[in-house]
Scaffold this motif. Structure first.
Motif, mmCIF file in Angstrom:
data_model
loop_
_atom_site.group_PDB
_atom_site.id
_atom_site.type_symbol
_atom_site.label_atom_id
_atom_site.label_comp_id
_atom_site.label_asym_id
_atom_site.label_seq_id
_atom_site.Cartn_x
_atom_site.Cartn_y
_atom_site.Cartn_z
ATOM 1 N N GLY A 152 0.825 -1.197 0.000
ATOM 2 C CA GLY A 152 0.000 0.000 0.000
ATOM 3 C C GLY A 152 0.860 1.247 0.000
ATOM 4 O O GLY A 152 2.085 1.183 -0.097
ATOM 5 N N ASP A 153 0.224 2.381 0.167
ATOM 6 C CA ASP A 153 0.953 3.645 0.103
ATOM 7 C C ASP A 153 1.501 4.095 1.467
ATOM 8 O O ASP A 153 1.965 5.212 1.600
ATOM 9 C CB ASP A 153 0.077 4.734 -0.507
ATOM 10 C CG ASP A 153 -1.175 5.001 0.298
ATOM 11 O OD1 ASP A 153 -1.417 4.312 1.306
ATOM 12 O OD2 ASP A 153 -1.920 5.913 -0.090
ATOM 13 N N LYS A 154 1.473 3.224 2.462
ATOM 14 C CA LYS A 154 1.980 3.577 3.790
ATOM 15 C C LYS A 154 3.324 2.920 4.117
ATOM 16 O O LYS A 154 4.053 3.398 4.971
ATOM 17 C CB LYS A 154 0.974 3.171 4.871
ATOM 18 C CG LYS A 154 -0.393 3.761 4.686
ATOM 19 C CD LYS A 154 -0.440 5.187 5.140
ATOM 20 C CE LYS A 154 -1.872 5.676 5.127
ATOM 21 N NZ LYS A 154 -2.074 6.864 4.357
ATOM 22 N N LEU A 155 3.648 1.831 3.447
ATOM 23 C CA LEU A 155 4.883 1.103 3.750
ATOM 24 C C LEU A 155 6.096 1.877 3.241
ATOM 25 O O LEU A 155 6.191 2.178 2.058
ATOM 26 C CB LEU A 155 4.863 -0.286 3.106
ATOM 27 C CG LEU A 155 6.074 -1.149 3.411
ATOM 28 C CD1 LEU A 155 6.058 -1.598 4.863
ATOM 29 C CD2 LEU A 155 6.113 -2.340 2.493
ATOM 30 N N GLU A 156 7.022 2.179 4.153
ATOM 31 C CA GLU A 156 8.209 2.947 3.786
ATOM 32 C C GLU A 156 9.495 2.142 3.845
ATOM 33 O O GLU A 156 10.473 2.512 3.221
ATOM 34 C CB GLU A 156 8.337 4.188 4.670
ATOM 35 C CG GLU A 156 7.228 5.186 4.437
ATOM 36 C CD GLU A 156 7.433 6.485 5.199
ATOM 37 O OE1 GLU A 156 8.424 6.604 5.954
ATOM 38 O OE2 GLU A 156 6.596 7.385 5.023
ATOM 39 N N SER A 212 5.427 3.590 -2.127
ATOM 40 C CA SER A 212 5.888 4.562 -1.135
ATOM 41 C C SER A 212 7.158 4.138 -0.388
ATOM 42 O O SER A 212 7.551 4.801 0.567
ATOM 43 C CB SER A 212 4.767 4.815 -0.121
ATOM 44 O OG SER A 212 4.440 3.610 0.541
ATOM 45 N N LYS A 255 10.790 3.850 0.881
ATOM 46 C CA LYS A 255 11.937 4.758 0.902
ATOM 47 C C LYS A 255 13.242 4.024 1.184
ATOM 48 O O LYS A 255 14.307 4.481 0.808
ATOM 49 C CB LYS A 255 11.722 5.848 1.951
ATOM 50 C CG LYS A 255 10.585 6.770 1.572
ATOM 51 C CD LYS A 255 10.425 7.890 2.554
ATOM 52 C CE LYS A 255 9.274 8.755 2.072
ATOM 53 N NZ LYS A 255 9.070 9.930 2.876
#
Length: 104
Positions: free
Chosen positions: A16-20, A40, A42
């Protein structure tokens, strides 16, 4: 760390767009893994996708900051990678033993 190590039946992963952060060895030896979506992320840890023999293409996010040592070592089917190129973001041997890698 090593959350999905040796899950040989795993073929696709969509974050999803929360995992960094993907920790070290998280998907190492997932020999059937073909597709990864990580919009997402990093940080990719050491040996995170080591020995993912069926992985063909990678689209890494523009916000990616760090790719750890040997993160994609021994991925012989890997042919194409899209990723940002920033100073000091790639550690040693990240794409070692990727003989078919032709496009970065």
């Amino acid at each position: 760390m090593a959350a999905f190590l040796c899950c040989s039946g795993l073929t696709e992963v969509e974050f999803g767009d929360k995992l960094e952060t993907i920790e070290r060895l998280a998907f190492a030896s997932c020999t059937s893994l073909r597709n990864i979506t990580m919009p997402s992320v990093k940080t990719i840890g050491e040996w995170a996708f080591d020995r993912c023999h069926q992985l063909i293409e990678l689209d890494l996010p523009a916000d990616l900051d760090t790719v750890g040592q040997d993160a994609f070592d021994d991925c012989p089917s890997l042919r194409r990678i899209t990723m940002p190129l920033k100073y000091d973001m790639i550690d040693a041997n990240v794409f070692r033993n990727c003989p078919n890698l032709t496009t970065l």
